[in-house]
Design a protein around this motif. Structure first.
Motif, PDB file in Angstrom:
ATOM      1  N   PHE A 282       2.808   1.748  -4.583  1.00  0.00           N
ATOM      2  CA  PHE A 282       3.946   1.567  -3.664  1.00  0.00           C
ATOM      3  C   PHE A 282       4.032   2.662  -2.603  1.00  0.00           C
ATOM      4  CE2 PHE A 282       6.335  -1.941  -5.876  1.00  0.00           C
ATOM      5  CZ  PHE A 282       6.528  -2.703  -4.729  1.00  0.00           C
TER       6      PHE A 282
ATOM      7  N   GLU B  71       3.147   3.852   0.968  1.00  0.00           N
ATOM      8  CA  GLU B  71       2.732   3.104   2.156  1.00  0.00           C
ATOM      9  C   GLU B  71       1.355   3.560   2.611  1.00  0.00           C
ATOM     10  OE1 GLU B  71       5.568   2.647   5.267  1.00  0.00           O
ATOM     11  OE2 GLU B  71       7.181   2.133   3.860  1.00  0.00           O
TER      12      GLU B  71
ATOM     13  N   ASP C 215       3.138  -0.163  -8.939  1.00  0.00           N
ATOM     14  CA  ASP C 215       3.523  -1.377  -8.211  1.00  0.00           C
ATOM     15  C   ASP C 215       3.702  -2.581  -9.137  1.00  0.00           C
ATOM     16  OD1 ASP C 215       0.871  -2.161  -8.725  1.00  0.00           O
ATOM     17  OD2 ASP C 215       0.168  -1.574  -6.729  1.00  0.00           O
TER      18      ASP C 215
ATOM     19  N   TYR D 161       1.734  -1.687   1.842  1.00  0.00           N
ATOM     20  CA  TYR D 161       1.554  -0.772   0.709  1.00  0.00           C
ATOM     21  C   TYR D 161       0.087  -0.637   0.292  1.00  0.00           C
ATOM     22  CZ  TYR D 161       6.600  -1.394   0.281  1.00  0.00           C
ATOM     23  OH  TYR D 161       7.939  -1.433   0.538  1.00  0.00           O
TER      24      TYR D 161
END
Ligand code: 15L
Length: 267
Positions: free
Chosen positions: A117, A119, A137, A253
């Motif tokens: 998660f 970026e 994630d 992501y």
């Protein structure tokens, strides 16, 4: 080759099969195990035992006399929590208990999904280092973060050495733009596992397991400690796959399609 046998869990999986072949060809004494039968001819010097890593006693028996455990078993994609729990959490505990009893080193197939998660960086300056925050994630990524922390604890408490490989995308070749950043070639994976087992000292190490990709999202790690540097690169595939992208959440992501699954955040 290592002086003691090496146990490989998940031997029948994609990466396990590749490691069994390439390390077996180099004369390593491998103990292979998986819940599904080993589909290839057995490498010379290798044995195979069909077992579930939920079975701690079976794992202790297989690990007897081993100097290292390459732990590539378990669920390898996002699944419901109950399906991840047994193989990835309980199974991992059995691996570490076996390593503690044998004084063996654990090489853990962690994943970029433990930090998926984060970026994607827009420039090289923002590459993530090994000590960045975990941002799993999904339940799969969460199990990999737990595995890395288990390694941290077993090193601090019991001196069990472990190398945690945050594998990007290990496939025959990159298939989309994301993999220009995350791709790990099979050859780089084999060389990495060799160094993880043979290195004099490992302690608790974390390594970004991707090839020498100019577009990598990832920066500093403990590769010098084990003496590994990747030799392949995803960049030559840019013309072929660089235009292959997905929806905006997936592209935002690092974890690609995993953050997007069941994503229900409003913004
Ligand atoms: C993983 O952890 C999976 O095991 C693999 O199937 C790929 O999805 C890979 O990550 C990836 O992020 O590309």
């Amino acid at each position: 080759a290592p002086t003691k046998p090496v146990l490989l869990t998940g031997a029948s999986g994609n990466l396990g099969r590749h490691l069994a072949k390439t390390l077996g060809d180099q004369g390593w004494r491998l103990r292979l195990t998986d819940i599904t039968p080993f589909p290839d001819p057995l490498p010379s010097g290798a044995s195979f035992v069909k077992a579930d890593i939920n079975d701690g006693v079976a794992l202790l028996r297989q690990a007897e006399g081993c100097g290292a455990i390459l732990h590539f078993g378990g669920v390898s994609v996002e699944r419901p929590f109950e399906e991840v729990l047994g193989p990835n959490l309980r199974g991992l505990y059995h691996v570490y208990e076996a390593a503690r009893r044998e004084g063996a080193r654990v090489i853990f197939a962690s994943s970029n999904h433990s930090i998926g998660f984060h970026e994607r960086p827009s420039g090289n300056a923002e590459r993530l280092d090994y000590d960045c925050a975990f941002r799993p994630d999904g339940y799969y990524g969460l199990s990999k973060a737990y595995g890395e922390l288990m390694g941290r604890m077993y090193w601090d408490k019991h001196g069990v050495e472990n190398v945690n490989l945050r594998i990007g995308s290990c496939f025959p070749k990159p298939v989309d733009r994301r993999m220009l950043s995350t791709w790990l070639s099979y050859a780089d994976l084999t060389r990495l596992c060799e160094r993880c087992v043979l290195a004099e000292r490992a302690g608790h190490a974390v390594i970004w397991a991707c090839s020498d990709n100019p577009a990598s999202y990832w920066g500093r790690d403990h590769r010098e400690r084990i003496g590994w540097a990747p030799q392949d690169s995803a960049e030559p595939y840019r013309a072929e796959v660089g235009h292959i992208t997905a929806d905006p959440i997936t592209e935002r992501y690092q974890g690609g399609g995993f953050p997007t699954m069941e994503y229900s955040r409003a913004t």
